[in-house]
Scaffold this motif. Structure first.
Motif, PDB file in Angstrom:
ATOM      1  N   SER A 207      35.553  59.571  -6.380  1.00 32.12           N
ATOM      2  CA  SER A 207      36.956  59.236  -6.619  1.00 32.12           C
ATOM      3  C   SER A 207      37.818  60.485  -6.497  1.00 32.12           C
ATOM      4  CB  SER A 207      37.116  58.610  -8.003  1.00 32.12           C
ATOM      5  OG  SER A 207      38.462  58.272  -8.243  1.00 32.12           O
ATOM      6  N   GLU A 208      37.352  61.582  -7.045  1.00 30.36           N
ATOM      7  CA  GLU A 208      38.082  62.846  -6.937  1.00 30.36           C
ATOM      8  C   GLU A 208      38.169  63.278  -5.473  1.00 30.36           C
ATOM      9  OE1 GLU A 208      40.092  66.353  -7.562  1.00 30.36           O
ATOM     10  OE2 GLU A 208      39.825  64.631  -8.908  1.00 30.36           O
ATOM     11  N   ARG A 209      37.074  63.163  -4.739  1.00 31.92           N
ATOM     12  CA  ARG A 209      37.067  63.536  -3.324  1.00 31.92           C
ATOM     13  C   ARG A 209      38.057  62.678  -2.532  1.00 31.92           C
ATOM     14  NH1 ARG A 209      32.578  65.680  -0.191  1.00 31.92           N
ATOM     15  NH2 ARG A 209      32.801  65.229   2.047  1.00 31.92           N
ATOM     16  N   LEU A 210      38.029  61.368  -2.796  1.00 27.79           N
ATOM     17  CA  LEU A 210      38.864  60.437  -2.036  1.00 27.79           C
ATOM     18  C   LEU A 210      40.314  60.412  -2.506  1.00 27.79           C
ATOM     19  CD1 LEU A 210      36.232  57.595  -1.687  1.00 27.79           C
ATOM     20  CD2 LEU A 210      37.257  58.890   0.205  1.00 27.79           C
ATOM     21  N   SER A 211      40.610  61.095  -3.579  1.00 29.87           N
ATOM     22  CA  SER A 211      42.016  61.228  -3.979  1.00 29.87           C
ATOM     23  C   SER A 211      42.753  62.182  -3.052  1.00 29.87           C
ATOM     24  CB  SER A 211      42.109  61.719  -5.427  1.00 29.87           C
ATOM     25  OG  SER A 211      41.690  63.069  -5.543  1.00 29.87           O
TER      26      SER A 211
END
Length: 337
Positions: A207-211
């Protein structure tokens, strides 16, 4: 996958261990295997319910291989004898003429005693399974069948990103793709909690990466996205309740939910999904998890078509390529609209 209903074997401990694949061949264009790339020679057998099979179906769609590799769909319900073509007339695959996929495995390996899984590629003329190695199959669709790719087909394994795709995919496989099964089929509290922590830890990391970026690797769809997405799209319908992956629903994880909707609305992804068959399989086959066999009515899936806003992160789904056309009429799934 699926030999036992879960597609897996249990280890001596109370942890879930996925069983090994039984027919790990490849189909290649360079003569490196006994199975050559050849139009109309093979039939891909999949199931709408199965995430592992869904990966191969998506790859076939994105690359435009429908005209040269036919598709057989096993129904969502099966028993100890294996996946069954119970949605077809007379309960038989119309091309292979078999009721149970096990017949194709036994034609290839007499006395076959390993997992009868999907996806499986069957040689039509002999009725023999050629391979059930889903990971190699995805790679070979993308790299060995290039002479049959449609114009505008995406590069799902770009050379410059292959190491990164495999690095990301390794964590996705262990903690997410397989992780939901580790939760659902754990035989002890500690094993369940270990798998649960790994699952949501990895989801938080992604989720952090895809933010910050629209896709997992690079600025276009790669196989890494296909591998993650097939689990995400089944999360609320099956894994959240059935497999006790219930810290949050996917629809309560804003970044991953937007990412998953973005891909669902991309040709080649959502048009391979039948939510009813997914629920019928998980809740109707895994009797050790759901002894009553009752299939839930929900969740409401119309929200998969709502705006996601991921375009703002840049990137383009197919890079310099184009989206695939609509699925062949015989392969269409129920529309959410």
């Amino acid at each position: 996958m699926g030999a036992s209903p879960s597609g897996a074997a249990q280890s001596g401990s109370d942890e879930f261990v996925r069983e090994p694949l039984g027919v790990q061949e490849r189909i290649t264009s360079d003569g490196s295997s006994p199975w050559p790339v050849e139009a109309d020679r093979y039939r891909l057998v999949a199931a709408r319910a199965c995430p592992w099979a869904n990966r191969a179906v998506i790859g076939r769609r994105l690359l435009g291989l429908e005209p040269v590799i036919s598709l057989g769909i096993a129904g969502p319900l099966h028993d100890e004898r294996s996946w069954r073509f119970h949605l077809d007339p007379d309960d038989k695959d119309p091309v292979l003429g078999i009721e149970y996929l096990r017949s194709a495995y036994e034609a290839a390996v007499p006395g076959y005693d390993k997992g009868v899984t999907v996806p499986a590629v069957v040689e039509v003329a002999s009725g023999k399974v050629v391979t059930n190695d889903y990971k190699a199959l995805e790679f070979d669709f993308a790299t060995q069948w290039t002479e049959f790719h449609r114009a505008g087909a995406p590069d799902l394994f770009p050379d410059k990103y292959r190491d990164e795709i495999e690095e990301v995919s390794e964590g996705v496989f262990h903690d997410i793709n397989n992780g939901v099964y580790k939760c659902g089929f754990a035989k002890g509290q500690a094993s369940y909690e270990k798998a649960y922590a790994a699952l949501f830890g990895r989801l938080d990391e992604l989720s952090e990466r895809l933010s910050r970026q629209r896709y997992l690797v690079g600025d276009a769809i790669t196989e890494a996205d296909v591998r993650l997405w097939v689990t995400l799209v089944r999360f609320d319908a099956a894994y959240h309740g059935h497999f006790k992956c219930n810290r949050q629903k996917l629809s309560e994880m804003p970044v991953l939910w937007a990412y998953a909707r973005d891909l669902f609305q991309t040709p080649g992804f959502g048009d391979t999904i039948d939510f009813e068959q997914i629920k019928q399989h998980y809740y109707g086959v895994h009797h050790e998890v759901n002894p009553t066999g009752i299939i839930p009515v929900g969740p409401d899936v119309s929200n998969w078509l709502t705006a996601h806003g991921r375009e703002e992160l840049g990137g383009s789904p197919f890079g310099d390529g184009t989206p695939p056309g609509p699925p062949p009429p015989t392969e269409r799934v129920p529309s959410l609209t």
